[in-house]
Design an enzyme around this catalytic site. Sequence first.
Site, PDB file in Angstrom:
ATOM      1  N   SER A  20       1.185  -0.832   0.038  1.00 50.10           N
ATOM      2  CA  SER A  20      -0.361   0.064  -0.065  1.00 50.10           C
ATOM      3  C   SER A  20       1.214   0.479   0.295  1.00 50.10           C
ATOM      4  O   SER A  20       1.889   1.122   0.284  1.00 50.10           O
ATOM      5  CB  SER A  20      -0.760   0.094   1.624  1.00 50.10           C
ATOM      6  OG  SER A  20      -1.353   1.464   1.773  1.00 50.10           O
ATOM      7  N   TYR A  70      -2.169   0.100  10.668  1.00 51.50           N
ATOM      8  CA  TYR A  70      -2.614  -0.278   9.863  1.00 51.50           C
ATOM      9  C   TYR A  70      -0.816  -0.480   8.362  1.00 51.50           C
ATOM     10  O   TYR A  70      -0.862  -0.805   7.585  1.00 51.50           O
ATOM     11  CB  TYR A  70      -3.551   0.054   8.554  1.00 51.50           C
ATOM     12  CG  TYR A  70      -3.932  -0.356   7.361  1.00 51.50           C
ATOM     13  CD1 TYR A  70      -4.330  -1.706   7.018  1.00 51.50           C
ATOM     14  CD2 TYR A  70      -4.049   0.234   6.238  1.00 51.50           C
ATOM     15  CE1 TYR A  70      -3.857  -2.452   5.362  1.00 51.50           C
ATOM     16  CE2 TYR A  70      -3.093   0.176   4.955  1.00 51.50           C
ATOM     17  CZ  TYR A  70      -3.812  -0.849   4.233  1.00 51.50           C
ATOM     18  OH  TYR A  70      -3.728  -1.115   3.100  1.00 51.50           O
TER      19      TYR A  70
HETATM   20  O1  NJP Z   1      -9.793  -5.157  -0.252  1.00 51.33           O
HETATM   21  P1  NJP Z   1     -11.404  -6.451  -0.184  1.00 51.33           P
HETATM   22  P2  NJP Z   1      -9.135  -4.916  -1.020  1.00 51.33           P
HETATM   23  N1  NJP Z   1      -7.721 -14.744   5.008  1.00 51.33           N
HETATM   24  O2  NJP Z   1     -12.279  -6.087   0.757  1.00 51.33           O
HETATM   25  C1  NJP Z   1      -9.511 -11.158   1.534  1.00 51.33           C
HETATM   26  C2  NJP Z   1      -4.979  -3.917  -0.009  1.00 51.33           C
HETATM   27  N2  NJP Z   1      -5.102  -2.145  -0.495  1.00 51.33           N
HETATM   28  O3  NJP Z   1      -9.073  -5.860  -2.650  1.00 51.33           O
HETATM   29  O4  NJP Z   1     -11.644 -14.258   3.063  1.00 51.33           O
HETATM   30  C3  NJP Z   1      -8.257 -14.649   4.202  1.00 51.33           C
HETATM   31  O5  NJP Z   1     -12.573  -6.662  -1.266  1.00 51.33           O
HETATM   32  C4  NJP Z   1     -11.206 -11.298   1.191  1.00 51.33           C
HETATM   33  O6  NJP Z   1     -11.799 -12.354   1.495  1.00 51.33           O
HETATM   34  P3  NJP Z   1     -12.834 -13.137   2.651  1.00 51.33           P
HETATM   35  C5  NJP Z   1      -5.880  -4.194   0.798  1.00 51.33           C
HETATM   36  O7  NJP Z   1      -4.556  -3.908   2.380  1.00 51.33           O
HETATM   37  C6  NJP Z   1      -6.051  -2.300  -0.112  1.00 51.33           C
HETATM   38  O8  NJP Z   1      -9.407  -3.774  -1.782  1.00 51.33           O
HETATM   39  O9  NJP Z   1     -13.516 -14.211   1.678  1.00 51.33           O
HETATM   40  N3  NJP Z   1      -8.547 -14.146   3.249  1.00 51.33           N
HETATM   41  C7  NJP Z   1     -11.203 -10.547  -0.002  1.00 51.33           C
HETATM   42  O10 NJP Z   1     -10.799 -11.635  -0.949  1.00 51.33           O
HETATM   43  C8  NJP Z   1      -5.671  -5.991   0.685  1.00 51.33           C
HETATM   44  O11 NJP Z   1      -4.373  -5.767   1.230  1.00 51.33           O
HETATM   45  C9  NJP Z   1      -6.469  -0.810  -0.711  1.00 51.33           C
HETATM   46  O12 NJP Z   1     -13.281 -11.888   3.479  1.00 51.33           O
HETATM   47  C10 NJP Z   1      -8.933 -12.872   3.391  1.00 51.33           C
HETATM   48  C11 NJP Z   1      -9.462  -9.738   0.223  1.00 51.33           C
HETATM   49  O13 NJP Z   1      -9.523 -10.464   1.259  1.00 51.33           O
HETATM   50  C12 NJP Z   1      -5.652  -5.926  -1.206  1.00 51.33           C
HETATM   51  O14 NJP Z   1      -5.254  -4.019  -1.305  1.00 51.33           O
HETATM   52  C13 NJP Z   1      -5.398  -0.241  -0.683  1.00 51.33           C
HETATM   53  C14 NJP Z   1      -8.623 -13.173   4.808  1.00 51.33           C
HETATM   54  C15 NJP Z   1      -9.835  -8.549   0.850  1.00 51.33           C
HETATM   55  O15 NJP Z   1     -11.201  -7.770  -0.404  1.00 51.33           O
HETATM   56  C16 NJP Z   1      -7.328  -6.326  -1.068  1.00 51.33           C
HETATM   57  O16 NJP Z   1      -7.767  -5.390  -0.887  1.00 51.33           O
HETATM   58  C17 NJP Z   1      -4.087  -0.309  -0.861  1.00 51.33           C
HETATM   59  C18 NJP Z   1      -8.532 -13.434   5.464  1.00 51.33           C
HETATM   60  N4  NJP Z   1      -7.856 -13.936   6.816  1.00 51.33           N
HETATM   61  C19 NJP Z   1      -4.070  -1.458  -0.161  1.00 51.33           C
HETATM   62  N5  NJP Z   1      -8.929 -11.262   5.303  1.00 51.33           N
HETATM   63  C20 NJP Z   1      -8.130  -0.185  -1.242  1.00 51.33           C
HETATM   64  N6  NJP Z   1      -8.832  -0.551  -0.973  1.00 51.33           N
HETATM   65  O17 NJP Z   1      -7.581   1.255  -0.680  1.00 51.33           O
HETATM   66  C21 NJP Z   1      -9.453 -10.395   4.305  1.00 51.33           C
HETATM   67  O18 NJP Z   1      -3.678   0.819  -0.627  1.00 51.33           O
HETATM   68  N7  NJP Z   1      -9.139 -11.960   3.367  1.00 51.33           N
END
Ligand code: NJP
Length: 263
Positions: free
Chosen positions: A143, A156
């Site tokens: 990020s 974070y």
């Molecule tokens: O977020 P979201 P993003 N074990 O909430 C999964 C980074 N980022 O696509 O497990 C396994 O739509 C969750 O799946 P589920 C951010 O830090 C974002 O934006 O089924 N999986 C979902 O598929 C992250 O690293 C922004 O709930 C787990 C996914 O993660 C990445 O981008 C800005 C889990 C999250 O999808 C993807 O985020 C930035 C676990 N324990 C960096 N916990 C931003 N959106 O602004 C969650 O700089 N997931």
Amino acid sequence: MEQLAGKNIVITGASGGIGAEIAKLCAARGANLVLLARSMDKLEQLQKQLQQRHSVKIAVYQLDVSDTEQVRAVFPEIFQAFGQVDVLVNNAGFGIFRAAHEAGIEEMKAMFNVNVIGLMACTSMVLPHMRERRFGHIINIASQAGKIATPKSSVYAATKHAVLGYTNALRMELADCNVRVTSVNPGPIATNFFNIADEKGTYVKNVERFMLQPEYVAEKVVNAMLTKTREINLPRWMNLGSVIYTLFPKTFERLGRRMFNQK
Ligand code: NJP
């Protein structure tokens, strides 16, 4: 296009957001996919949708990356089914935006366990194979918060700083093994991330005008697969901020504090 055809790509956090968009583009480019997340229903829905459009092999596995035992169990299954992993996209992650004095210890641990330990655990499962084959690519979704730590998201930001530290060291370790390592540092992206990160919606309101679309971020990531790209910084002007921060930290913090505190 051809570079990804027939390659095996593993994506954590593939049930939504940029993980799901990366999956869609990879399938369109002919790559086989392993989709991992906790929400099996969403993974199966995505698998069905992609399988209807593309003749590639797609497998889904339930995986909470913060559960070490699950990580240890799932990756051997993946290797059994696919033989090898060409690209690992460590994308699973979440954030809770709260001032340091309000952050609970459990949520600190949870963020580190998913964003940092989970990412390193998944990486450790593919490393021996990639090193032996002298081929592969590890892409870590970090990020801009890993470059500039901002108020009200100290924990974070600390996790993403850790991800960048790990990624940079890994790149040097693997340089002689022909295994590539890329970090992705986006600014805010319009995904469900903010449902947890920003319960009150104040941050989203402030950054709405420069929010990135997940499809755009995913395209940049997929275009970089199996190339020597070191880092992807989006949007570019935000990266300029981190360069200025490195050069003039005191001034940057003095001027930036008020703006960042609007979260
Ligand atoms: O977020 P979201 P993003 N074990 O909430 C999964 C980074 N980022 O696509 O497990 C396994 O739509 C969750 O799946 P589920 C951010 O830090 C974002 O934006 O089924 N999986 C979902 O598929 C992250 O690293 C922004 O709930 C787990 C996914 O993660 C990445 O981008 C800005 C889990 C999250 O999808 C993807 O985020 C930035 C676990 N324990 C960096 N916990 C931003 N959106 O602004 C969650 O700089 N997931």
